[in-house]
Write an enzyme that holds these catalytic residues in place. Structure first.
Site, PDB file in Angstrom:
ATOM      1  CG  HIS A   5      -6.020  -2.496   8.936  1.00 58.57           C
ATOM      2  ND1 HIS A   5      -6.078  -1.646  10.012  1.00 58.57           N
ATOM      3  CD2 HIS A   5      -4.726  -2.487   8.536  1.00 58.57           C
ATOM      4  CE1 HIS A   5      -4.880  -1.143  10.256  1.00 58.57           C
ATOM      5  NE2 HIS A   5      -4.038  -1.645   9.374  1.00 58.57           N
TER       6      HIS A   5
ATOM      7  CG  ASP B  56      -0.299  -0.548   2.482  1.00 56.53           C
ATOM      8  OD1 ASP B  56       0.909  -0.326   2.673  1.00 56.53           O
ATOM      9  OD2 ASP B  56      -0.993  -1.189   3.277  1.00 56.53           O
TER      10      ASP B  56
ATOM     11  CD  GLU C 166      -8.742   1.093   7.932  1.00 53.32           C
ATOM     12  OE1 GLU C 166      -8.862   0.184   8.773  1.00 53.32           O
ATOM     13  OE2 GLU C 166      -7.975   2.058   8.079  1.00 53.32           O
TER      14      GLU C 166
ATOM     15  CG  ASN D 213      -9.048  -1.721  12.135  1.00 52.75           C
ATOM     16  OD1 ASN D 213      -8.121  -2.375  11.648  1.00 52.75           O
ATOM     17  ND2 ASN D 213      -9.471  -0.581  11.594  1.00 52.75           N
TER      18      ASN D 213
END
Length: 258
Positions: A137, A66, A142, A135
């Protein structure tokens, strides 16, 4: 999934590096590279093996997971700069074979499509190194990301931007709000996925990824569908798993066969 339980971050790095080294020594390889704190011990071990044991990366092509939107490649907090600083500049990987999405591209949607096709054009990723966010990801996918998503533009969650603020002098507002990320479908096409996780702050996400349902709410859970996913954990990251005894038994058997 194969679960590997380790006693320390250093051992996590060694076990993940074993998998990467095995593929690199077979000949030309395409690696997917993650950034962040989780893979740091893996990169440290690969650098050590390059310097002390002759592990060569001249035949490696690499794609990062990314990149922040809006940051040029030479920005100190771009993931292009980060992966060079943490790994690539310490080994003999040809910079011409290091690929990152262009965060400063005029057309981010077109750039995402180009990057996805570039991975396909390189023959696909042989080993994809991953971390996981608190979380759930992976990459910058996400919660609620499509499980079949391709490389694309994403909005970063507030929790992710807060966690990454430490790289921007602690200022959440300096963290870009958009990114380019390989999609979950793109990651799922890798021939082998190796996810490393460290510390109790990742324990809930790891438990959801490994033992929970496959769900867009925990993007990492898509690895349950991967034909060859290896999850390498330290004690803190593994602390909420409910089937630890089974994972230890399976690991002992697999290690014995090897």
């Amino acid at each position: 999934m194969q679960i590997i339980l380790c006693e320390s971050a250093e051992q996590v790095g060694r076990r993940a590096a074993d998998i990467i080294e095995a593929r690199v020594r077979q000949g030309p390889a395409v690696l997917g590279l993650a950034t962040g704190g989780s893979p740091a011990s893996t990169y440290a071990e690969l650098i050590r093996r390059h310097r002390e044991e002759g592990l060569r990366f001249g035949d490696v092509t690499a794609f990062t997971l990314d990149e922040y939107a809006g940051l040029p490649a030479d920005h100190p907090q771009s993931y292009h700069s980060t992966i060079r600083r943490e790994f690539v500049d310490h080994v003999d990987l040809d910079l011409a074979k290091l690929h990152t999405p262009r965060g400063d591209a005029e057309d981010l949607v077109a750039e995402a499509a180009r990057y996805d096709l570039a991975i396909v054009g390189a023959g696909g990723i042989d080993v994809q190194l991953l971390g996981i966010g608190a979380n759930g990801h992976i990459g910058f996918n996400e919660p609620t990301s499509s499980l079949r998503s391709r490389t694309r533009v994403k909005t970063l969650a507030v929790a992710t931007r807060t966690a990454n603020a430490r790289f921007f002098e602690g200022d959440d507002e300096e963290v870009p709000k958009l990114c380019l990320t390989q999609g979950l479908g793109t990651i799922g096409e890798s021939r082998q996925a190796v996810l490393v996780a460290l510390g109790s702050a990742k324990a809930a996400a790891v438990q959801a990824m490994v033992e929970g349902p496959v769900s867009a709410f925990c993007p990492g859970s898509v690895l349950q569908l991967h034909p060859r996913a290896t999850i390498v954990l330290d004690p803190g990251a593994a602390s909420q798993l409910t089937m630890l005894e089974y994972y230890r038994d399976a690991q002992a058997l697999n290690d014995g066969l090897q």
